[in-house]
Design a protein around this motif. Structure first.
Motif, PDB file in Angstrom:
ATOM      1  N   VAL A  91       0.838  -1.203   0.000  1.00 34.61           N
ATOM      2  CA  VAL A  91       0.000   0.000   0.000  1.00 34.61           C
ATOM      3  C   VAL A  91       0.873   1.252   0.000  1.00 34.61           C
ATOM      4  CG1 VAL A  91      -1.724   1.304   1.295  1.00 34.61           C
ATOM      5  CG2 VAL A  91      -1.931  -1.183   1.099  1.00 34.61           C
ATOM      6  N   ALA A  94       2.083   1.648  -3.415  1.00 32.02           N
ATOM      7  CA  ALA A  94       1.004   2.142  -4.284  1.00 32.02           C
ATOM      8  C   ALA A  94       0.815   3.641  -4.121  1.00 32.02           C
ATOM      9  CB  ALA A  94      -0.292   1.400  -3.977  1.00 32.02           C
ATOM     10  N   VAL A 124      -4.562   6.331  -1.759  1.00 33.38           N
ATOM     11  CA  VAL A 124      -4.911   4.923  -1.938  1.00 33.38           C
ATOM     12  C   VAL A 124      -4.753   4.222  -0.600  1.00 33.38           C
ATOM     13  CG1 VAL A 124      -2.549   4.333  -2.656  1.00 33.38           C
ATOM     14  CG2 VAL A 124      -4.455   2.832  -3.281  1.00 33.38           C
ATOM     15  N   SER A 125      -5.642   3.296  -0.336  1.00 35.72           N
ATOM     16  CA  SER A 125      -5.595   2.524   0.906  1.00 35.72           C
ATOM     17  C   SER A 125      -5.709   1.041   0.586  1.00 35.72           C
ATOM     18  CB  SER A 125      -6.725   2.950   1.855  1.00 35.72           C
ATOM     19  OG  SER A 125      -7.986   2.763   1.236  1.00 35.72           O
ATOM     20  N   GLY A 126      -5.511   0.231   1.602  1.00 35.76           N
ATOM     21  CA  GLY A 126      -5.587  -1.204   1.425  1.00 35.76           C
ATOM     22  C   GLY A 126      -7.023  -1.715   1.392  1.00 35.76           C
ATOM     23  N   LEU A 136      -6.993  -2.665  -3.709  1.00 37.36           N
ATOM     24  CA  LEU A 136      -6.559  -1.302  -3.407  1.00 37.36           C
ATOM     25  C   LEU A 136      -7.746  -0.373  -3.638  1.00 37.36           C
ATOM     26  CD1 LEU A 136      -3.082  -1.237  -5.213  1.00 37.36           C
ATOM     27  CD2 LEU A 136      -3.465  -1.297  -2.734  1.00 37.36           C
ATOM     28  N   TYR A 157       0.709   0.402 -11.574  1.00 43.32           N
ATOM     29  CA  TYR A 157       0.580  -0.578 -10.501  1.00 43.32           C
ATOM     30  C   TYR A 157       0.937  -1.982 -10.986  1.00 43.32           C
ATOM     31  CZ  TYR A 157      -1.645   2.712  -7.249  1.00 43.32           C
ATOM     32  OH  TYR A 157      -1.894   3.757  -6.386  1.00 43.32           O
ATOM     33  N   ALA A 162       2.644  -3.293  -7.298  1.00 43.56           N
ATOM     34  CA  ALA A 162       1.477  -3.067  -6.451  1.00 43.56           C
ATOM     35  C   ALA A 162       0.283  -3.905  -6.894  1.00 43.56           C
ATOM     36  CB  ALA A 162       1.086  -1.592  -6.469  1.00 43.56           C
TER      37      ALA A 162
END
Length: 203
Positions: A91, A94, A124-126, A136, A157, A162
Motif C-alpha cells: 500500500v 502504491a 490509496v488505501s488497502g 486497493l 501498478y 502493487a
C-alpha cells in the motif's frame, strides 16, 4: 603567351564568374568556415538514461506510465517509501507511485512531450472489510477518472509491484464501491484514451 600565364588567366576569369553567380543567387562568397553544428532535433517520448548511481539509502528505482503522443510510455523515477503504521509495504508503494503520477512532468520529461492526466490529491488505501487481500481502494472511484488517468494508474501498478500475483490490478473507490480487476493490456497502453479499460468485477 606561355601556357602558365594562360592557365592563370582562366583561373582568375573562372573565379570572377563564380563570384558573379553567387552574388546573383543572393549568396556572398566567404573564406570563413561556417560550422554551426548539426541541426537541432527533438525526439518525442525519448529520455536519456537516469543516473541510478546517485540514489541514497531508502530510495529505489521504479517505472511509472505517463502519456506521450496519446500513448502510455514508461519512465524511470526514484521514490522513497514513507514509514507508517497500519499500512503494508504494498500500500505504501502504491501511494508512492500515485504521488509520482500526480506530479506534472518537468525538465527533460516536459521537453520530450510527456504529460499526466492523474490529478493531485488522490490517496490509496488497502482492502476494506470483506475485500480480497490484493484490493486497493482509491479515494476517487475509478469510474470517475479519465480513461488516460485510469490507464496510467493500472499500468503503473501492474508494472511497479502493487498488483496481484497474476498482474491484475484490483481497484475500487471509497466505501463499498465495486471492486474490479484491471489488466494492463497492449491496447490500454497504445490507445488509453479510446479503448475502455478492460475489467472484471471482483466479489
Amino acid at each position: 603567351m606561355t601556357a602558365r600565364r594562360t592557365g592563370r588567366r582562366y583561373a582568375v576569369l573562372g573565379a570572377a564568374v563564380l563570384a558573379a553567380l553567387l552574388a546573383g543567387c543572393g549568396i556572398r562568397p566567404t573564406e570563413v568556415p561556417t560550422d554551426f553544428g548539426a541541426a537541432p532535433s527533438r525526439v518525442p517520448c525519448t529520455l536519456s538514461e537516469p543516473d541510478l548511481e546517485s540514489r541514497t539509502g531508502g530510495e529505489f528505482a521504479v517505472q511509472v506510465y505517463l502519456v506521450c503522443t496519446s500513448q502510455l510510455v514508461s519512465v524511470d523515477r526514484t521514490v522513497t517509501l514513507p514509514k507508517g503504521r497500519g499500512a503494508s509495504d504494498r500500500v505504501r508503494l502504491a501511494q508512492a507511485l500515485l504521488d509520482e503520477l500526480e506530479q506534472s512532468p518537468g525538465g527533460a520529461e516536459r521537453q520530450a512531450g510527456y504529460t499526466t492526466d492523474v490529478r493531485p490529491g488522490m490517496t490509496v488505501s488497502g482492502p476494506g472489510k470483506g475485500d480480497p487481500d490484493n484490493a486497493l481502494r482509491l479515494s476517487v472511484p475509478p469510474d470517475d477518472l479519465s480513461p488516460y488517468a485510469l490507464a496510467q494508474i493500472v499500468c503503473t501498478y501492474a508494472n511497479g509491484g502493487a498488483a496481484a500475483k497474476d498482474d491484475k490490478v484490483v481497484l475500487g473507490g471509497p466505501g463499498d464501491d465495486a471492486l474490479r480487476a484491471y489488466d494492463c493490456s497492449p491496447e490500454m497502453r497504445t490507445r488509453p484514451g479510446l479503448a475502455p479499460a478492460p475489467a472484471e468485477t471482483v466479489g
